[in-house]
Scaffold this motif. Structure first.
Motif, short mmCIF file in Angstrom:
data_model
loop_
_atom_site.label_atom_id
_atom_site.label_comp_id
_atom_site.label_asym_id
_atom_site.label_seq_id
_atom_site.Cartn_x
_atom_site.Cartn_y
_atom_site.Cartn_z
N PRO A 1 7.17 -8.38 -9.92
CA PRO A 1 7.98 -9.05 -10.95
C PRO A 1 9.20 -8.20 -11.31
N PRO A 2 10.09 -8.72 -12.17
CA PRO A 2 11.27 -7.95 -12.56
C PRO A 2 10.88 -6.57 -13.11
N LYS A 3 11.76 -5.61 -12.87
CA LYS A 3 11.51 -4.23 -13.31
C LYS A 3 12.49 -3.84 -14.41
N VAL A 4 12.13 -2.77 -15.10
CA VAL A 4 13.01 -2.26 -16.16
C VAL A 4 14.43 -2.13 -15.61
N GLY A 5 15.38 -2.65 -16.37
CA GLY A 5 16.77 -2.57 -15.94
C GLY A 5 17.28 -3.85 -15.32
N ASP A 6 16.38 -4.68 -14.79
CA ASP A 6 16.80 -5.97 -14.25
C ASP A 6 17.24 -6.88 -15.40
N GLU A 7 18.22 -7.73 -15.12
CA GLU A 7 18.73 -8.61 -16.17
C GLU A 7 17.61 -9.43 -16.81
N SER A 8 16.66 -9.89 -16.01
CA SER A 8 15.60 -10.76 -16.54
C SER A 8 14.46 -10.01 -17.19
N TYR A 9 14.49 -8.68 -17.10
CA TYR A 9 13.28 -7.94 -17.48
C TYR A 9 12.80 -8.26 -18.90
N GLU A 10 13.70 -8.19 -19.87
CA GLU A 10 13.28 -8.38 -21.27
C GLU A 10 12.68 -9.77 -21.47
N SER A 11 13.38 -10.78 -20.97
CA SER A 11 12.89 -12.14 -21.20
C SER A 11 11.61 -12.39 -20.41
N PHE A 12 11.53 -11.78 -19.23
CA PHE A 12 10.31 -11.89 -18.43
C PHE A 12 9.11 -11.31 -19.19
N ILE A 13 9.29 -10.10 -19.72
CA ILE A 13 8.19 -9.46 -20.45
C ILE A 13 7.81 -10.29 -21.68
N ALA A 14 8.82 -10.82 -22.34
CA ALA A 14 8.54 -11.65 -23.52
C ALA A 14 7.70 -12.87 -23.13
N GLU A 15 8.07 -13.51 -22.02
CA GLU A 15 7.29 -14.68 -21.56
C GLU A 15 5.87 -14.27 -21.19
N LYS A 16 5.78 -13.20 -20.41
CA LYS A 16 4.47 -12.73 -19.93
C LYS A 16 3.55 -12.35 -21.10
N THR B 1 26.56 -21.40 -9.86
CA THR B 1 25.20 -20.87 -9.80
C THR B 1 25.01 -19.72 -10.78
N HIS B 2 26.09 -18.92 -10.94
CA HIS B 2 25.99 -17.78 -11.86
C HIS B 2 25.87 -18.23 -13.31
N GLY B 3 26.32 -19.44 -13.59
CA GLY B 3 26.16 -19.96 -14.94
C GLY B 3 24.75 -20.48 -15.20
N LEU B 4 24.04 -20.78 -14.12
CA LEU B 4 22.73 -21.43 -14.27
C LEU B 4 21.56 -20.49 -14.04
N PHE B 5 21.77 -19.45 -13.26
CA PHE B 5 20.65 -18.58 -12.86
C PHE B 5 20.95 -17.13 -13.24
N SER B 6 19.91 -16.36 -13.52
CA SER B 6 20.12 -14.96 -13.85
C SER B 6 20.56 -14.20 -12.58
N SER B 7 21.28 -13.11 -12.80
CA SER B 7 21.85 -12.41 -11.64
C SER B 7 20.75 -11.77 -10.79
N ASP B 8 19.69 -11.31 -11.43
CA ASP B 8 18.63 -10.71 -10.60
C ASP B 8 17.83 -11.76 -9.84
N ALA B 9 17.78 -12.99 -10.35
CA ALA B 9 17.15 -14.07 -9.57
C ALA B 9 17.99 -14.35 -8.32
N ILE B 10 19.31 -14.34 -8.52
CA ILE B 10 20.20 -14.58 -7.37
C ILE B 10 20.05 -13.46 -6.34
N SER B 11 20.05 -12.22 -6.83
CA SER B 11 19.94 -11.13 -5.84
C SER B 11 18.54 -11.11 -5.20
N ARG B 12 17.51 -11.44 -5.97
CA ARG B 12 16.18 -11.49 -5.38
C ARG B 12 16.10 -12.59 -4.31
#
Lengths: 526, 526
Positions: free
Chosen positions: B393-408, B130-141
């Protein structure tokens, strides 16, 4: 005079809404009407704020016992237990009020969840790691489903009846179940069965002169929906003495009685397997019902959401669609069959998936059903996908087949054992008799309460079964629904109890139940 | 006489439903009533079958243009294209009729889908793959969310307002957005915003004498819902000349006008950002609206589903909740704010998630809202989860934050460019003027059509903008909605066109649009 004014206003305001080409009023750029408005404003009164008195009386009239007062009280107790463990003579609340299997620990069917998970995040479908986490037939099924959805867009609104390809899959499942063809165009996917029931009530009910025949006892969605739409519930009684038998003679008697009072009876609701009664109708009985609806010009509203929940050897589920086809009827019988992903062995209540199969309506009426569906755009896509899965589970030869069957049979066999254990327990209680749960998820035991208990209930302005249910909750943490929420023969008292508590807790539940009942009877014995 | 009969019947049948302790009729085991029934049966007449004439007139009255005739025609053309490629002068149907971004290729936000996928199949959460497929903050969320759901049962019915913990997360998101506190108890999670709107209409509307102030043009959900619940739509006009400005003077004028006709106006609908008009209200304007509703005793129904869709530098979204708090109002203003997962940059229409925040209602009225919610048990859990995600949504510092902001930002910036390009294109057409889409997902250009076109439309019994929209569809495959579906000043004609086609197709769409318009004008030029 008042009637005329209202009529005129309606015409002015209502018919004006854009679909005609003219409006009753023009924008305020017109200085003449602006002046008139200023004058009118001075004479106007202020609208009343929203008070209990000023809301829609149909809303106030509606009751839904399954989530009624007893449940609110249970939630309060649960909070007290969390904040102050040991504050009550039990350490958990057991919600036996509602058919909500997973809330009591039933595990979801793995294959269904795998497919849902993959359809939610198709980006992982062609990753290597995915094959380590998901079964191969779940992966291939997810691909198949994505290919049925235009643009593979699981986040898009679908056709308002549901994704065409998913409806085709469901129609194929119905065809396999019944041995008679089903059509995708007859399927309306909905967020669980409840909105489908509301849609039909909304369509059929014009005023309180329109009546809907409902079994008593009934699932209170029907009484609630009829109340919300302003119609009249015409009760017919199931016969407890014959295992909650549905006697066509009784239905006919109530139909004629309602008609003699000026009610236009539009539809007959049949719940099979029964809720709260658990009876499974015989084929002969179903034939009578079909014939009756045909002859009397009634829409047959067939609640068949428990079609997979049968616990006795000598009964089987037959859809009303199948029975009517066997009798040679096609589009000349108006029939709506409701199905849901919330029940069966899957019990996916939280996914809000379901459908209705709509047969024997003219194209112009079907267009109106479609229009109402379209106002809410569509039902949720994961629910649509799940509905297609429960109607097309893994087949022999699929990788998941063996484990799927093991999960399915494990759940159904456990439900049958739990139903039997609880039935036996209720029948062992003083003054209590309980029919067999042949199907569905409930027992509906009859309580013969001492007069002192009835008087005590009266003194706190509560129905005796409500009084009993509240005492049961406060003593044991077990939540049941009083029979008065479902309707019952006057002077009889029942409770509805689900068969869903985890199997390993059943012995303890039965002990608590027996101890409570003995104490209760001792307290109020005449 | 008839009235009396109906009243008596109502009393007999309606009040009898189980909640009282007696019934009007007893089971058929009673031989005397059985005999009477047999006699009555002989005299009875058969109910009419379900005909168009015999269905609920409120259903017939309801119109929903966004999925109306033009769309049905488009679906027909699409089928013809599939079966017979080249049969039309275009090779695809472009659905610009509805705000359904993912149907036109918008990709879902990865983080949201990861979390949904994991919550659907929690069994994989602690697997290595699962860690290979999903971002760590998605897993923790996903873990956090599961811990908010009693028993981690994502397949169980939740509390009828939605999972408490998810409502707390949403309330936290609202608090962060507004700078004023929000409460979980004020949140009702729903299957998209539409059912929430229906719930409020159902609560407020008692008869056609109850009116709801709605903007014209309006999103036709409002007219449809008011029609279905039997109320009166009281129109107020937005001023096209000032960029679809909402003039309080005009609202007041229409309120007084309706009151002078005996209408009890119960609520004011405001859509901000506007649908179909795209305007974003100024803070000063919002303050006027709040003050007006307070003074006039109106419920403010604030459709705020486009709160994330703002495309101009000089405007920003302010919720009505925030404005009313800034003005010092708390529970003394009755305010309902609708939000949805279908719009914004997420565009997850198919998930049917949404909520309403309900403020300023007395406890007994709120109890009635809860009761209506409980009749449908709960909204779908994946939709509930998604609503909590879009509000957090993801916050500054979350693993997904940069890619999330880019998508948004990628989606929102592209929407802004598309809105501008289409606005310019419409403004370049002969006789067409188009206001800026400051927000939302639509342009609503005004068409000044030649008299010959108006006559031609009349000769086929169609509104001129409907005639234009049909011609546009048949010539280009572009599906728009005629302004008459939304309401417009009499004698003016518009179309609503979404800004959602893929950006790379916009130039081709504009060319087709220009060519069509020129041909159309040439054909009908006076």
């Amino acid at each position: 005079m008042r009637r005329f004014a209202a009529e005129r206003t309606r015409k002015l305001l209502f018919s004006s809404l854009g679909f005609a080409s003219s409006y009753s009023s023009s924008p305020s750029s017109n200085p003449i009407s602006a002046a008139a408005a200023a004058a009118a404003a001075m004479a106007s009164t202020t609208s009343p704020p929203v008070t209990y008195e000023s809301i829609n009386p149909k809303v106030k009239k509606c009751e839904y016992a399954v989530r009624g007062e007893i449940v609110t009280q249970a939630q309060r107790l649960q909070q007290e237990l969390q904040e102050n463990p040991g504050s009550h003579p039990f350490d958990e609340i057991l919600y036996c009020n509602i058919g909500n299997p997973q809330s009591l620990g039933q595990q979801p069917v793995t294959f269904f969840r795998e497919v849902l998970s993959l359809c939610n995040h198709p980006a992982i479908l062609d990753r290597d790691e995915t094959h380590g986490l998901f079964s191969s037939d779940a992966i291939s099924r997810a691909w198949e489903i994505l290919d049925l959805i235009p643009g593979r867009a699981t986040g898009a609104y679908s056709h308002s009846q549901g994704v065409k390809g998913l409806r085709e899959a469901i129609a194929a499942g119905i065809t396999a179940r019944d041995g008679f063809p089903a059509k995708a165009d007859d399927i309306f996917l909905t967020d669980g069965a409840s909105p489908a029931v509301h849609m039909m009530m909304q369509l059929l009910i014009r005023s309180e002169q329109d009546g809907i025949l409902c079994p008593i006892p009934q699932y209170p969605l029907y009484s609630a929906s009829i109340a919300l739409h302003g119609g009249s519930l015409v009760p017919y009684y199931l016969d407890e003495a014959t295992g909650w038998g549905l006697e066509i003679f009784e239905v006919k008697r109530q139909l004629e009685d309602a008609r003699s009072k000026g009610i236009i009876v539009r539809a007959l609701v049949v719940i099979n397997p029964g809720n709260p009664t658990g009876q499974v109708l015989s084929e002969a009985n179903q034939r009578e019902i079909v014939e009756f609806c045909k002859k009397e010009g009634l829409v047959l509203l067939a609640d068949e959401v428990y079609q997979e929940n049968i616990y006795v050897e000598n009964k089987q589920f037959n859809s009303f669609k199948k029975i009517s086809r066997m009798m040679g009827y096609d589009e000349e019988l108006s029939l709506v069959s409701f199905q849901s992903v919330s029940k069966g062995y899957y019990g996916e209540c939280g996914k809000r998936g379901g459908y209705m199969e709509v047969i024997g309506f003219t194209p112009d009426v079907r267009e109106q059903i479609y229009k109402v569906a379209s106002v809410n755009l569509c039902s949720n896509i994961p629910g649509q996908i799940l509905a297609s899965l429960v109607m097309n589970p893994p087949k022999v030869g699929d990788e998941s087949y063996e484990s799927f069957i093991a999960e399915k049979e494990g759940i159904l066999q456990s439900l049958a054992r739990r139903a039997q254990a609880l039935e036996d327990a209720f029948n062992s209680l003083e003054g209590v008799t309980c029919n067999k749960a042949e199907g569905a998820m409930y027992l509906f035991p009859r309580l013969r309460l001492p007069q002192k208990a009835i008087d005590a209930a009266k003194s706190v302005n509560t129905a005796p079964d409500g009084f009993y249910a509240r005492r049961l909750l406060e003593a044991t943490g077990i939540v049941v629904v009083p029979g008065s929420g479902f309707g019952q023969v006057p002077g009889t008292w029942h409770i509805r109890c689900t068969i869903l508590p985890p199997e390993d807790k059943i012995p303890a539940i039965i002990s608590r139940l027996k101890a409570f009942h003995e104490t209760f009877m001792n307290e109020f014995r005449d």
